[in-house]
Design an enzyme around this catalytic site. Structure first.
Site, PDB file in Angstrom:
ATOM      1  N   HIS A 192       0.821  -1.215   0.000  1.00 53.10           N
ATOM      2  CA  HIS A 192       0.000   0.000   0.000  1.00 53.10           C
ATOM      3  C   HIS A 192       0.854   1.263   0.000  1.00 53.10           C
ATOM      4  CE1 HIS A 192      -3.212  -2.871   0.807  1.00 53.10           C
ATOM      5  NE2 HIS A 192      -3.912  -2.016   0.095  1.00 53.10           N
ATOM      6  N   GLU A 434     -10.695 -11.655  -4.194  1.00 49.93           N
ATOM      7  CA  GLU A 434      -9.248 -11.511  -4.016  1.00 49.93           C
ATOM      8  C   GLU A 434      -8.646 -12.698  -3.276  1.00 49.93           C
ATOM      9  OE1 GLU A 434      -8.557  -7.733  -2.095  1.00 49.93           O
ATOM     10  OE2 GLU A 434     -10.235  -7.954  -0.747  1.00 49.93           O
ATOM     11  N   ASP A 458      -4.248  -8.779  -4.038  1.00 50.83           N
ATOM     12  CA  ASP A 458      -4.324  -9.870  -3.067  1.00 50.83           C
ATOM     13  C   ASP A 458      -4.515 -11.212  -3.759  1.00 50.83           C
ATOM     14  OD1 ASP A 458      -3.885  -8.753  -0.531  1.00 50.83           O
ATOM     15  OD2 ASP A 458      -5.837  -7.784  -0.612  1.00 50.83           O
ATOM     16  N   CYS A 505      -9.950  -4.001  -9.833  1.00 50.20           N
ATOM     17  CA  CYS A 505      -9.505  -2.772  -9.173  1.00 50.20           C
ATOM     18  C   CYS A 505      -8.104  -2.916  -8.579  1.00 50.20           C
ATOM     19  CB  CYS A 505     -10.502  -2.332  -8.110  1.00 50.20           C
ATOM     20  SG  CYS A 505     -10.653  -3.492  -6.754  1.00 50.20           S
TER      21      CYS A 505
END
Ligand code: PEP
Ligand code: MG
Length: 582
Positions: A192, A434, A458, A505
């Site tokens: 992230h 995910e 993920d 996404c």
């Protein structure tokens, strides 16, 4: 001049002065000495850090006891005892005196000695004490090194932040005006922290191994986010070359931005929806200026980071409403709280886990803490009358979680009805896909939702068993692994059968070569960091849908991720060579 090679995670080139943040890792506190006359002052500094840490721990213990009960706050009582351990304190003080060392270095030396002594102990109880000492030690170091955080908070000139590691919450707090790039020793391409760098549109390189010890604050460095390089003390010729490179990159980006108002449409008229991912409402101008058709992933957990309390329903309502209104009439997909993995909530001080990415996190946490979850659901529902909101749940691994989450959503709706508070009763509900188990049962999950959003970041880490934040195994993190393409194909097939739409996404959708494959596989919508949108739009406008489908079909026949990557890059190069070098 020294050139370090790492992993390029955010494009662009920056040249500037380094600000080195020393991590709270006991093994990388740099050795620094002081004059003998400074020793007394250094001891006082160490004692002040103990006092400060004690006050902070008492406050956390009280908060946790109030919020979660005494059984959860007991751990902090053990931590407080460590702070009073005279042997440890005396050891540090004598180390400061003996070596004329700065407090943080002396402290790290003593702790390392302790850890070494305990390393081979087989006793579970003692091992836990070591982990407690580490926790407290980190807090004390944080307090000793706090002046760096202060420096970061009061920047007056442009800096390049250099650190062993940066957490997503630290990255989120960075002053966007003054931090022009960053580089870290560790980290992976879809951590992230890397994602944040891309949203901030600043060059970043991770996985440089030892950049935090190779650079000192004030040194001139170049961060080349296109090639994954950190150049320390560049010579004049390098500075000139990099300045040219930076200029070329800025021109290239502004050229791409001209596509802003054009549709993301293939040569034969197939429309692909391109949406943006955001972490904060502050990113909306960037979403709009890059021509996104809405927000496909609003990572709401950032709302909960870097604060000592939980956001209230009113506060969340205000933020979601703002995003909904500013994007109207375009859609905004709000993802419910996805904490854990590499994102921790400072207000909750959750226990450290052995496998944070596979632990008590995301929807699992929300289904256990229904108070926190329901507050968020109510806020989202209330904001839904102010625009076109959709809602999705992260980390779904089975049908039961999805049903429970939908059950709580229904409860929240009933409550709002009773309170005569308006909401959009027909708002679309989606599940993030995910986890491989979810991908494999998308036929069943499709009955419970209106759409799927594939979280490839993920999905790749769980399918390939490759930690997405680990630089050492980043070479195994392959979006093009045949297993990933097969899983995505299955998800699309099941979504189409159930007549629901499916988006991607994860970061894979923002890579132009991968985006073509995804469109060819039948993905309806791609959501990505705003900066990536023009590149993806450019390639979509250069192919026919038939070409994209043929490309996906051929890719599915290859046996290795490398073949698929080379194949798609060759295709991209033949369409537009400039996108591959940036
Ligand atoms: C993903 O996993 O692909 C995703 C979009 O969610 P995050 O990156 O926040 O885990
Ligand atoms: Mg995810």
């Amino acid at each position: 001049m020294q050139t370090l090679q790492g992993i390029a995670v955010s494009p662009g080139v920056a040249i500037g002065k380094a600000l080195v943040l020393h991590s709270e890792d006991f093994f990388s506190v740099p050795e620094q000495h002081i004059a003998e006359s400074e020793v007394a002052k250094e001891i006082v500094r160490f004692e002040e850090a103990l006092t400060y840490t004690r006050a902070a721990l008492l406050a956390v213990r009280k908060k946790i006891a109030d919020d979660l009960g005494h059984e959860h706050s007991d751990i902090f009582s053990a931590h407080l005892l460590i702070l009073e351990d005279r042997t440890l304190i005396e050891d540090v003080i004598s180390q400061i005196k003996k070596e004329s060392a700065v407090a943080e270095y002396a402290f790290s030396v003593v702790l390392q000695r302790y850890f070494k002594a305990f390393a081979h102990v087989d006793d579970e109880y003692l091992r836990e004490r070591v982990s407690d000492i580490k926790d407290v030690g980190r807090r004390i170091l944080h307090s000793l090194l706090g002046r760096e955080q202060d420096a970061l908070d009061h920047l007056k000139e442009h800096v390049i932040v250099i650190s062993h590691d940066l957490s997503p919450s630290e990255t989120a707090m960075m002053d966007r005006e003054h931090v022009i790039a960053f580089a870290t020793d560790i980290g992976g391409p879809t951590s992230h922290t890397a994602i944040m760098a891309r949203s901030m549109e600043i060059p970043a390189v991770v996985g440089l191994d030892h950049v935090s010890t190779a650079v000192v604050t004030g040194a001139i460095v170049v961060i080349d986010g296109n090639r994954g390089l950190a150049i320390v003390h560049p010579d004049q010729a390098t500075i000139e070359r990099c300045t040219q490179e930076e200029k070329r990159y800025v021109e290239f980006i502004s050229e791409l931005d001209k596509l802003r108002t054009l549709p993301a449409e293939t040569l034969d008229g197939h429309r692909v929806q391109l949406l943006a991912n955001i972490e904060f409402p502050a990113e909306i101008p960037s979403v709009l200026s890059h021509g996104a058709e809405g927000i496909g992933l609003y990572r709401t957990e950032y709302f909960y980071l870097n604060r000592s309390d939980l956001p209230t329903e009113e506060e969340q309502f205000g933020a979601y409403r703002e995003v909904a209104e500013r994007l109207t009439p375009n859609p905004v997909v709000i993802r419910t709280l996805d904490l854990g993995g590499d994102k921790f909530l400072s207000s909750l001080e959750l226990p450290k886990e052995m496998n944070p990415f596979m632990g008590w996190r995301a929807i699992r946490f929300c289904l256990a803490r229904t108070d926190i979850f329901k507050t968020q659901l109510r806020a989202i529902l209330r904001a839904s009358v102010h625009g076109k909101l959709k809602l999705m749940y992260p980390m779904i691994s089975n049908v039961s979680e999805l049903k429970q989450a939908n059950g709580l959503l229904e409860e929240a709706k009933m409550e709002l009805k009773r309170e005569h508070l308006p909401f959009d009763d027909s708002l679309d509900i989606g599940a993030m896909i995910e986890i491989p188990s979810a991908a494999l049962i998308t036929d069943v999950l499709a009955r419970e939702v209106d759409f799927f959003s594939v979280g490839t970041n993920d999905l790749i880490q769980y399918s390939l068993a490759v930690d997405r934040v680990n630089a050492k195994i980043a070479y195994l993190y392959e979006p093009t692994h045949p297993a990933i393409l097969r899983l995505i194909k299955l998800i699309v097939t099941n979504a189409k059968k159930a007549k629901i739409w499916v988006s991607v996404c994860g970061e894979m959708g923002g890579d132009p070569a991968m985006a073509l494959l995804l469109v060819g596989l039948g993905i309806d919508q791609l959501s990505m960091g705003p900066f990536a949108l023009p590149k993806v739009k450019k390639v979509i406008r250069l192919v026919t849908m038939k070409q994209a489908k043929d490309m996906a079909k051929r890719a599915l026949h290859f046996m290795t991720g490398e073949e698929i990557r080379k194949f798609s890059e060759t295709k991209l190069r033949s369409l537009t060579p400039d996108l591959l070098t940036t």
